[in-house]
Design a protein around this motif. Structure first.
Motif, mmCIF file in Angstrom:
data_model
loop_
_atom_site.group_PDB
_atom_site.id
_atom_site.type_symbol
_atom_site.label_atom_id
_atom_site.label_comp_id
_atom_site.label_asym_id
_atom_site.label_seq_id
_atom_site.Cartn_x
_atom_site.Cartn_y
_atom_site.Cartn_z
ATOM 1 N N PRO A 1 40.826 43.592 51.108
ATOM 2 C CA PRO A 1 41.790 44.444 50.438
ATOM 3 C C PRO A 1 42.530 44.393 49.306
ATOM 4 O O PRO A 1 43.057 45.176 48.499
ATOM 5 C CB PRO A 1 42.838 44.784 51.895
ATOM 6 N N ALA A 2 42.800 42.904 49.226
ATOM 7 C CA ALA A 2 43.983 42.628 48.098
ATOM 8 C C ALA A 2 42.976 42.760 46.613
ATOM 9 O O ALA A 2 43.583 43.057 45.726
ATOM 10 C CB ALA A 2 44.072 40.920 48.222
ATOM 11 N N CYS A 3 41.501 42.311 46.816
ATOM 12 C CA CYS A 3 40.589 42.539 45.514
ATOM 13 C C CYS A 3 40.672 44.001 45.366
ATOM 14 O O CYS A 3 40.491 44.452 44.228
ATOM 15 C CB CYS A 3 39.236 41.811 45.731
ATOM 16 N N ALA A 4 40.428 44.876 46.338
ATOM 17 C CA ALA A 4 40.447 46.311 45.960
ATOM 18 C C ALA A 4 41.726 46.801 45.519
ATOM 19 O O ALA A 4 41.694 47.583 44.427
ATOM 20 C CB ALA A 4 40.304 47.129 47.399
ATOM 21 N N GLU A 5 42.780 46.360 45.855
ATOM 22 C CA GLU A 5 44.134 46.745 45.281
ATOM 23 C C GLU A 5 44.212 46.202 43.786
ATOM 24 O O GLU A 5 44.575 46.967 43.046
ATOM 25 C CB GLU A 5 45.136 46.264 46.338
ATOM 26 N N ALA A 6 43.799 45.159 43.568
ATOM 27 C CA ALA A 6 43.589 44.762 42.324
ATOM 28 C C ALA A 6 42.539 45.342 41.278
ATOM 29 O O ALA A 6 42.569 45.084 39.994
ATOM 30 C CB ALA A 6 43.526 43.168 42.076
ATOM 31 N N GLY A 7 41.728 45.993 41.887
ATOM 32 C CA GLY A 7 40.529 46.596 41.091
ATOM 33 C C GLY A 7 39.520 45.806 40.551
ATOM 34 O O GLY A 7 38.854 45.618 39.597
ATOM 35 N N VAL A 8 39.242 44.371 41.736
ATOM 36 C CA VAL A 8 38.308 43.582 41.285
ATOM 37 C C VAL A 8 37.444 43.431 42.614
ATOM 38 O O VAL A 8 37.125 42.273 43.140
ATOM 39 C CB VAL A 8 39.014 42.135 40.883
ATOM 40 N N GLU A 9 36.854 44.425 43.030
ATOM 41 C CA GLU A 9 36.101 44.399 44.071
ATOM 42 C C GLU A 9 35.080 43.200 44.382
ATOM 43 O O GLU A 9 34.769 42.960 45.561
ATOM 44 C CB GLU A 9 35.448 45.695 44.580
ATOM 45 N N TRP A 10 34.369 43.033 43.260
ATOM 46 C CA TRP A 10 33.489 41.942 43.117
ATOM 47 C C TRP A 10 33.920 40.564 43.437
ATOM 48 O O TRP A 10 33.042 39.754 43.876
ATOM 49 C CB TRP A 10 32.827 42.117 41.655
ATOM 50 N N ALA A 11 35.278 40.352 43.458
ATOM 51 C CA ALA A 11 35.710 38.839 43.511
ATOM 52 C C ALA A 11 35.690 38.532 45.157
ATOM 53 O O ALA A 11 35.602 39.370 46.115
ATOM 54 C CB ALA A 11 37.118 38.851 43.274
ATOM 55 N N GLY A 12 35.412 37.248 45.094
ATOM 56 C CA GLY A 12 35.374 36.495 46.545
ATOM 57 C C GLY A 12 35.549 35.091 46.696
ATOM 58 O O GLY A 12 36.220 34.839 45.641
#
Length: 104
Positions: A14-25
């Motif tokens: 969810p944090a990555c989606a909110e930041a617009g970096v869905e690819w991050a892990g």
């Protein structure tokens, strides 16, 4: 003990989606740490220990693309006095400027 899958699904994703970096892990963070350590001039053993890898060769195999591909300046030729048994001189330790000619 934290479950990495649960932590990823409930917090990181969810944090990555909110930041617009869905690819991050989680691996993105490890890669960033390796990148920054190599950029600071750390050697492969230091990076291996920071990341907790089992060997420096594993770290090198995984992150070799982060290393500077520049070969740097060419090596300086060794300079010696003909017939001398002393250590070869370099510019750093007072070379005379003569390059030893080796006969064919």
């Amino acid at each position: 003990m934290l479950d990495p899958d649960n932590l990823y699904e409930r917090v990181l994703s969810p944090a990555c989606a909110e930041a617009g970096v869905e690819w991050a892990g989680f691996h993105t963070f490890r890669h960033t740490v390796a990148s920054r350590l190599f950029a600071q001039g750390r050697n492969v053993v230091q990076v291996q220990r920071w990341l907790g890898h089992h060997s420096p060769s594993f770290t090198l195999d995984t992150y070799v693309h982060l290393l500077d591909g520049d070969l740097g300046d060419p090596l300086e030729p060794l300079r010696v006095n003909a017939g001398s048994t002393e250590r070869p001189e370099t510019a750093a330790n007072g070379a005379s400027g003569r390059i030893l000619e080796i006969p064919d």
